[in-house]
Design a protein around this motif. Structure first.
Motif, PDB file in Angstrom:
ATOM      1  N   GLU A  35       2.316   1.840   2.257  1.00  0.00           N
ATOM      2  CA  GLU A  35       1.760   0.525   2.604  1.00  0.00           C
ATOM      3  C   GLU A  35       0.748   0.645   3.735  1.00  0.00           C
ATOM      4  OE1 GLU A  35       4.158  -3.176   2.303  1.00  0.00           O
ATOM      5  OE2 GLU A  35       5.862  -1.797   2.357  1.00  0.00           O
ATOM      6  N   TYR A  36       1.057   1.481   4.715  1.00  0.00           N
ATOM      7  CA  TYR A  36       0.118   1.701   5.815  1.00  0.00           C
ATOM      8  C   TYR A  36      -1.171   2.323   5.292  1.00  0.00           C
ATOM      9  CZ  TYR A  36      -1.859   3.550  10.162  1.00  0.00           C
ATOM     10  OH  TYR A  36      -2.697   3.857  11.220  1.00  0.00           O
ATOM     11  N   ALA A  37      -1.033   3.311   4.420  1.00  0.00           N
ATOM     12  CA  ALA A  37      -2.210   3.979   3.864  1.00  0.00           C
ATOM     13  C   ALA A  37      -3.048   3.001   3.042  1.00  0.00           C
ATOM     14  CB  ALA A  37      -1.779   5.169   3.007  1.00  0.00           C
ATOM     15  N   LEU A  38      -2.405   2.189   2.219  1.00  0.00           N
ATOM     16  CA  LEU A  38      -3.146   1.223   1.404  1.00  0.00           C
ATOM     17  C   LEU A  38      -3.866   0.204   2.280  1.00  0.00           C
ATOM     18  CD1 LEU A  38      -0.582   0.608  -1.490  1.00  0.00           C
ATOM     19  CD2 LEU A  38      -2.829   1.687  -1.705  1.00  0.00           C
ATOM     20  N   SER A  39      -3.213  -0.223   3.349  1.00  0.00           N
ATOM     21  CA  SER A  39      -3.848  -1.206   4.228  1.00  0.00           C
ATOM     22  C   SER A  39      -5.102  -0.633   4.869  1.00  0.00           C
ATOM     23  CB  SER A  39      -2.865  -1.674   5.304  1.00  0.00           C
ATOM     24  OG  SER A  39      -2.601  -0.630   6.238  1.00  0.00           O
ATOM     25  N   ARG A  40      -5.085   0.645   5.204  1.00  0.00           N
ATOM     26  CA  ARG A  40      -6.258   1.273   5.813  1.00  0.00           C
ATOM     27  C   ARG A  40      -7.322   1.590   4.776  1.00  0.00           C
ATOM     28  NH1 ARG A  40      -6.592   5.016  10.651  1.00  0.00           N
ATOM     29  NH2 ARG A  40      -8.553   3.853  10.477  1.00  0.00           N
ATOM     30  N   LEU A  41      -6.914   2.099   3.632  1.00  0.00           N
ATOM     31  CA  LEU A  41      -7.882   2.473   2.608  1.00  0.00           C
ATOM     32  C   LEU A  41      -8.557   1.256   1.994  1.00  0.00           C
ATOM     33  CD1 LEU A  41      -5.889   5.328   0.808  1.00  0.00           C
ATOM     34  CD2 LEU A  41      -7.837   5.605   2.356  1.00  0.00           C
ATOM     35  N   ASN A  42      -7.811   0.162   1.857  1.00  0.00           N
ATOM     36  CA  ASN A  42      -8.385  -1.049   1.265  1.00  0.00           C
ATOM     37  C   ASN A  42      -9.462  -1.670   2.146  1.00  0.00           C
ATOM     38  OD1 ASN A  42      -7.115  -1.345  -1.282  1.00  0.00           O
ATOM     39  ND2 ASN A  42      -5.228  -2.055  -0.306  1.00  0.00           N
ATOM     40  N   ARG A  43      -9.474  -1.318   3.425  1.00  0.00           N
ATOM     41  CA  ARG A  43     -10.502  -1.831   4.327  1.00  0.00           C
ATOM     42  C   ARG A  43     -11.781  -0.992   4.285  1.00  0.00           C
ATOM     43  NH1 ARG A  43      -6.002  -2.596   7.953  1.00  0.00           N
ATOM     44  NH2 ARG A  43      -6.597  -0.802   9.212  1.00  0.00           N
ATOM     45  N   MET A  44     -11.725   0.138   3.575  1.00  0.00           N
ATOM     46  CA  MET A  44     -12.890   1.003   3.475  1.00  0.00           C
ATOM     47  C   MET A  44     -13.750   0.572   2.292  1.00  0.00           C
ATOM     48  SD  MET A  44     -11.104   4.718   4.119  1.00  0.00           S
ATOM     49  CE  MET A  44     -12.680   5.545   4.375  1.00  0.00           C
ATOM     50  N   GLY A  45     -15.044   0.586   2.472  1.00  0.00           N
ATOM     51  CA  GLY A  45     -15.931   0.250   1.375  1.00  0.00           C
ATOM     52  C   GLY A  45     -16.155   1.447   0.462  1.00  0.00           C
ATOM     53  N   GLY A  46     -16.524   1.151  -0.788  1.00  0.00           N
ATOM     54  CA  GLY A  46     -16.881   2.214  -1.714  1.00  0.00           C
ATOM     55  C   GLY A  46     -15.715   2.996  -2.274  1.00  0.00           C
ATOM     56  N   LEU A  47     -14.509   2.457  -2.138  1.00  0.00           N
ATOM     57  CA  LEU A  47     -13.299   3.157  -2.572  1.00  0.00           C
ATOM     58  C   LEU A  47     -12.638   2.365  -3.693  1.00  0.00           C
ATOM     59  CD1 LEU A  47     -12.093   5.769  -1.202  1.00  0.00           C
ATOM     60  CD2 LEU A  47     -10.365   4.281  -0.224  1.00  0.00           C
ATOM     61  N   THR A  48     -12.271   3.032  -4.775  1.00  0.00           N
ATOM     62  CA  THR A  48     -11.510   2.410  -5.848  1.00  0.00           C
ATOM     63  C   THR A  48     -10.123   3.025  -5.889  1.00  0.00           C
ATOM     64  OG1 THR A  48     -13.495   2.021  -7.181  1.00  0.00           O
ATOM     65  CG2 THR A  48     -11.376   1.949  -8.330  1.00  0.00           C
ATOM     66  N   ILE A  49      -9.088   2.192  -5.785  1.00  0.00           N
ATOM     67  CA  ILE A  49      -7.697   2.663  -5.802  1.00  0.00           C
ATOM     68  C   ILE A  49      -7.080   2.290  -7.145  1.00  0.00           C
ATOM     69  CG2 ILE A  49      -5.416   2.443  -4.747  1.00  0.00           C
ATOM     70  CD1 ILE A  49      -6.819   1.874  -2.092  1.00  0.00           C
ATOM     71  N   TYR A  50      -6.396   3.236  -7.751  1.00  0.00           N
ATOM     72  CA  TYR A  50      -5.806   3.043  -9.079  1.00  0.00           C
ATOM     73  C   TYR A  50      -4.297   2.833  -8.946  1.00  0.00           C
ATOM     74  CZ  TYR A  50     -10.303   4.831 -10.576  1.00  0.00           C
ATOM     75  OH  TYR A  50     -11.651   4.995 -10.767  1.00  0.00           O
ATOM     76  N   GLY A  51      -3.765   1.988  -9.809  1.00  0.00           N
ATOM     77  CA  GLY A  51      -2.326   1.757  -9.805  1.00  0.00           C
ATOM     78  C   GLY A  51      -1.976   0.329  -9.457  1.00  0.00           C
ATOM     79  N   THR A  52      -0.704   0.021  -9.557  1.00  0.00           N
ATOM     80  CA  THR A  52      -0.230  -1.337  -9.355  1.00  0.00           C
ATOM     81  C   THR A  52      -0.241  -1.737  -7.887  1.00  0.00           C
ATOM     82  OG1 THR A  52       1.627  -2.849  -9.713  1.00  0.00           O
ATOM     83  CG2 THR A  52       2.182  -0.558  -9.241  1.00  0.00           C
ATOM     84  N   GLU A  53      -0.432  -3.038  -7.631  1.00  0.00           N
ATOM     85  CA  GLU A  53      -0.315  -3.576  -6.283  1.00  0.00           C
ATOM     86  C   GLU A  53       1.106  -4.048  -5.996  1.00  0.00           C
ATOM     87  OE1 GLU A  53      -3.225  -6.602  -5.834  1.00  0.00           O
ATOM     88  OE2 GLU A  53      -4.947  -5.237  -6.021  1.00  0.00           O
ATOM     89  N   ASP A  54       1.960  -3.975  -6.988  1.00  0.00           N
ATOM     90  CA  ASP A  54       3.366  -4.357  -6.850  1.00  0.00           C
ATOM     91  C   ASP A  54       4.107  -3.226  -6.136  1.00  0.00           C
ATOM     92  OD1 ASP A  54       5.995  -5.095  -7.078  1.00  0.00           O
ATOM     93  OD2 ASP A  54       5.976  -5.346  -9.257  1.00  0.00           O
ATOM     94  N   MET A  55       4.372  -3.401  -4.853  1.00  0.00           N
ATOM     95  CA  MET A  55       4.960  -2.326  -4.055  1.00  0.00           C
ATOM     96  C   MET A  55       6.381  -1.981  -4.486  1.00  0.00           C
ATOM     97  SD  MET A  55       2.523  -1.337  -2.234  1.00  0.00           S
ATOM     98  CE  MET A  55       3.436  -0.139  -1.264  1.00  0.00           C
ATOM     99  N   GLU A  56       7.035  -2.880  -5.203  1.00  0.00           N
ATOM    100  CA  GLU A  56       8.372  -2.568  -5.695  1.00  0.00           C
ATOM    101  C   GLU A  56       8.323  -1.679  -6.931  1.00  0.00           C
ATOM    102  OE1 GLU A  56      10.643  -6.072  -6.305  1.00  0.00           O
ATOM    103  OE2 GLU A  56      10.658  -6.642  -4.173  1.00  0.00           O
ATOM    104  N   LYS A  57       7.122  -1.502  -7.485  1.00  0.00           N
ATOM    105  CA  LYS A  57       6.973  -0.701  -8.694  1.00  0.00           C
ATOM    106  C   LYS A  57       6.060   0.498  -8.476  1.00  0.00           C
ATOM    107  CE  LYS A  57       9.607  -2.969 -11.554  1.00  0.00           C
ATOM    108  NZ  LYS A  57      10.798  -2.306 -12.171  1.00  0.00           N
ATOM    109  N   ARG A  58       5.995   0.987  -7.244  1.00  0.00           N
ATOM    110  CA  ARG A  58       5.193   2.181  -7.021  1.00  0.00           C
ATOM    111  C   ARG A  58       5.891   3.084  -6.014  1.00  0.00           C
ATOM    112  NH1 ARG A  58      -0.543   1.448  -5.503  1.00  0.00           N
ATOM    113  NH2 ARG A  58      -0.424   3.699  -5.321  1.00  0.00           N
TER     114      ARG A  58
END
Length: 414
Positions: free
Chosen positions: A311-334
Motif C-alpha cells: 500500500e505504501y509503494a502504491l501510494s508513492r508510485l501512483n503519484r508519479m507521472g508516466g507510470l502504468t500499474i497493472y493489477g487490481t486496486e482491491d487490496m483484499e485481492k492482491r
C-alpha cells in the motif's frame, strides 16, 4: 502480531551485503525467489558437513538420521498446509516438475481425444506448456478463462467454459505478474459439478498466504520451497490421496519400487511411488527450517506486513507521472507484487538503471507471454515484497525510477 522487518533482516546475511558498485542491496525480486535466513543456510551446511548420507536405504546411523529428518519435513509440510495426510505430500524439484508430474501421469491416463483442459490466459508458462504438450499428444482441447481489466479472472461465462467434457482445470492461485489473489472457489465448485479435477499453481500463494488445503479442496496443489525461504531444487506436489494412489509412476528407478524382476516391476506405496531416485535431501531438510521460520512469524502476520509495504509503494508510485500499474486496486485481492511500465522506456532499461543503484527487480514477460500479448506490451517491471522488506526499500525504488525518468528525459531533449 506486527512483525519487525528491521529485526528480521538480521537473520538474512545477504541483505547486509553491497553490490559490486558499492550500493546497499535492495532486494525486490521475491516473486522469483526469496532470500534465505541463517537457520536454513546453517541447516543445509550442517547436513553436508555432519549428516550427509542417502536416505531410505541404509541401516547405519547417518542414513537413518537423514531419513528421519527428511520424513519429518514431509510431516511438517503437511501440517503447515493442513493437508489430508503426510503421504499426500510428494517432493519434487519445483513447481514446474510438480505440474509436469500430474500432466504425465494423471493426464496421460485420464485425458482422451476431445476432452477439455481449462486454463487461464495469465498462466505462468509452467502451468501452460505442460498442458499444451499433453493436449497435442492426446488431441485434447484447451480452453481459457479470460481476465478482466483489473487482472481478476472473468467468471461470468464459467458454465460455458467448464463443461461436461472438461477433465481438468489448472489455474494459478495468485498471479506472479500482478499479485492478484484469485477467487478460485467458484472455479472449484463448477469443476465439481461436471466431475473435473482441479490443479492450483500455488507457487506465489504458498509463500504469502495461509493456505488450508483441506478447506481449499483442490485435487492438486503445486509450489516451490525457494520462494518461501527454502533452498532451490525442492518442490511440493500435494494431491488427494485417492487420486495419487491411482496414478502410475512418472519416473522409474530406485526407491520407487516394491519388487523388480527382469521383465516387470511392482511399485512402492505413496509417497515413494512418485519419488524415484535420490532426492535433494539437503534442500528438503533446509526447507524444514524455512517452515519453522515462517510458522514462528505466522503467515497472517507476514501477509499483513506485505500489504502494508505494498500500500505504501502504491501510494508513492501512483503519484508519479508516466507510470502504468497493472493489477487490481482491491487490496483484499492482491499480494505483495507490483508490475508497472514507464512511458517510453523499455523494462530492461529500467531494470539496468535500477541495478546501478543496487535495486533488484524483475523485468520482462515473467514467463507469461500470452498475458503480455493480451496487454500489447513487451513486458513489465515487477517489484515483489516479502517479510524483510521495508518502506526504505520502497523509497529507494521510487528514487531509482525518478533517476530513470531523468536520464530518459535528457536523452529525449537531445
Amino acid at each position: 502480531m506486527k512483525i519487525d522487518p528491521y529485526q528480521i533482516r538480521n537473520d538474512f546475511p545477504i541483505l547486509s551485503t553491497k553490490t559490486p558498485n558499492g550500493k546497499n542491496l535492495v532486494y525486490l525480486d521475491n516473486g522469483a525467489s526469496s532470500q534465505k535466513p541463517k537457520s536454513v543456510i546453517e541447516a543445509t551446511n550442517r547436513y553436508y558437513t555432519e549428516e550427509n548420507a542417502n536416505i531410505h536405504r541404509g541401516v547405519y546411523h547417518l542414513s537413518q538420521h537423514a531419513t528421519e529428518m527428511f520424513e519429518k519435513t514431509r510431516i511438517k509440510t503437511s501440517h503447515f498446509f493442513q493437508a489430508q495426510c503426510a503421504k499426500a505430500i510428494i517432493f519434487t524439484r519445483g513447481t514446474t516438475e510438480s505440474i509436469n508430474l500430474v500432466a504425465q501421469t494423471w493426464g496421460r491416463v485420464n485425458i482422451s481425444e476431445g476432452d477439455e483442459i481449462v486454463l487461464s490466459v495469465q498462466e505462468h508458462h509452467s502451468n501452460l506448456v505442460p498442458w499444451q504438450m499433453l493436449a497435442q499428444e492426446k488431441r485434447a482441447i484447451l480452453k481459457f478463462i479470460p481476465i478482466q481489466e483489473d487482472s481478476k479472472y472473468d467468471l461470468s461465462g464459467l458454465k460455458d467454459i467448464i463443461t461436461k467434457r472438461t477433465k481438468l482445470v489448472a489455474v494459478s492461485h495468485m498471479s506472479n505478474v500482478t499479485g492478484t489473489i484469485h477467487d478460485v472457489a467458484p472455479i472449484i465448485e463448477r469443476a465439481r459439478q461436471v466431475g473435473a479435477k482441479v490443479l492450483l499453481d500455488g507457487a506465489q500463494a504458498a509463500s504469502h498466504l495461509k493456505v488450508n488445503l483441506v478447506s481449499l479442496d483442490a485435487d492438486f496443489y503445486a509450489f516451490s520451497a525457494h520462494k518461501m525461504l527454502g533452498p532451490t531444487g525442492v518442490g511440493v506436489l500435494f494431491g488427494k490421496e485417492e487420486i495419487l494412489e491411482a496414478m502410475p509412476p512418472w519416473m522409474g528407478g530406485g526407491d520407487m519400487i516394491e519388487s523388480v524382476d527382469l521383465e516387470r516391476s511392482t511399485y512402492a506405496n505413496l509417497p515413494a511411488k512418485l519419488e524415484a531416485g535420490t532426492p535433494n535431501i539437503a534442500g528438503v531438510i533446509g526447507f524444514s527450517y524455512a517452515l519453522d521460520y515462517l510458522s514462528q512469524l505466522g503467515m497472517e502476520n507476514i501477509h499483513a506486513h506485505e500489504m502494508e509495504i505494498t500500500e505504501y509503494a502504491l501510494s508513492r508510485l501512483n503519484r508519479m507521472g508516466g507510470l502504468t500499474i497493472y493489477g487490481t486496486e482491491d487490496m483484499e485481492k492482491r499480494g505483495g507484487v507490483i508490475s508497472f511500465t514507464l512511458d517510453g522506456v523499455h523494462p530492461h532499461d529500467v531494470g539496468s538503471i535500477l541495478d546501478e543503484e543496487g535495486i533488484a527487480i524483475r523485468v520482462g514477460h515473467h514467463c507469461c507471454q500470452p498475458l503480455m500479448k493480451r496487454w500489447s506490451i513487451p513486458g513489465t517491471c515487477r517489484a515483489s515484497f516479502y517479510l524483510y522488506n521495508t518502506k526504505e526499500d520502497v523509497d529507494a525504488l521510487v528514487y531509482g525510477i525518478e533517476k530513470v525518468k531523468s536520464i530518459f528525459s535528457r536523452v529525449a531533449r537531445k
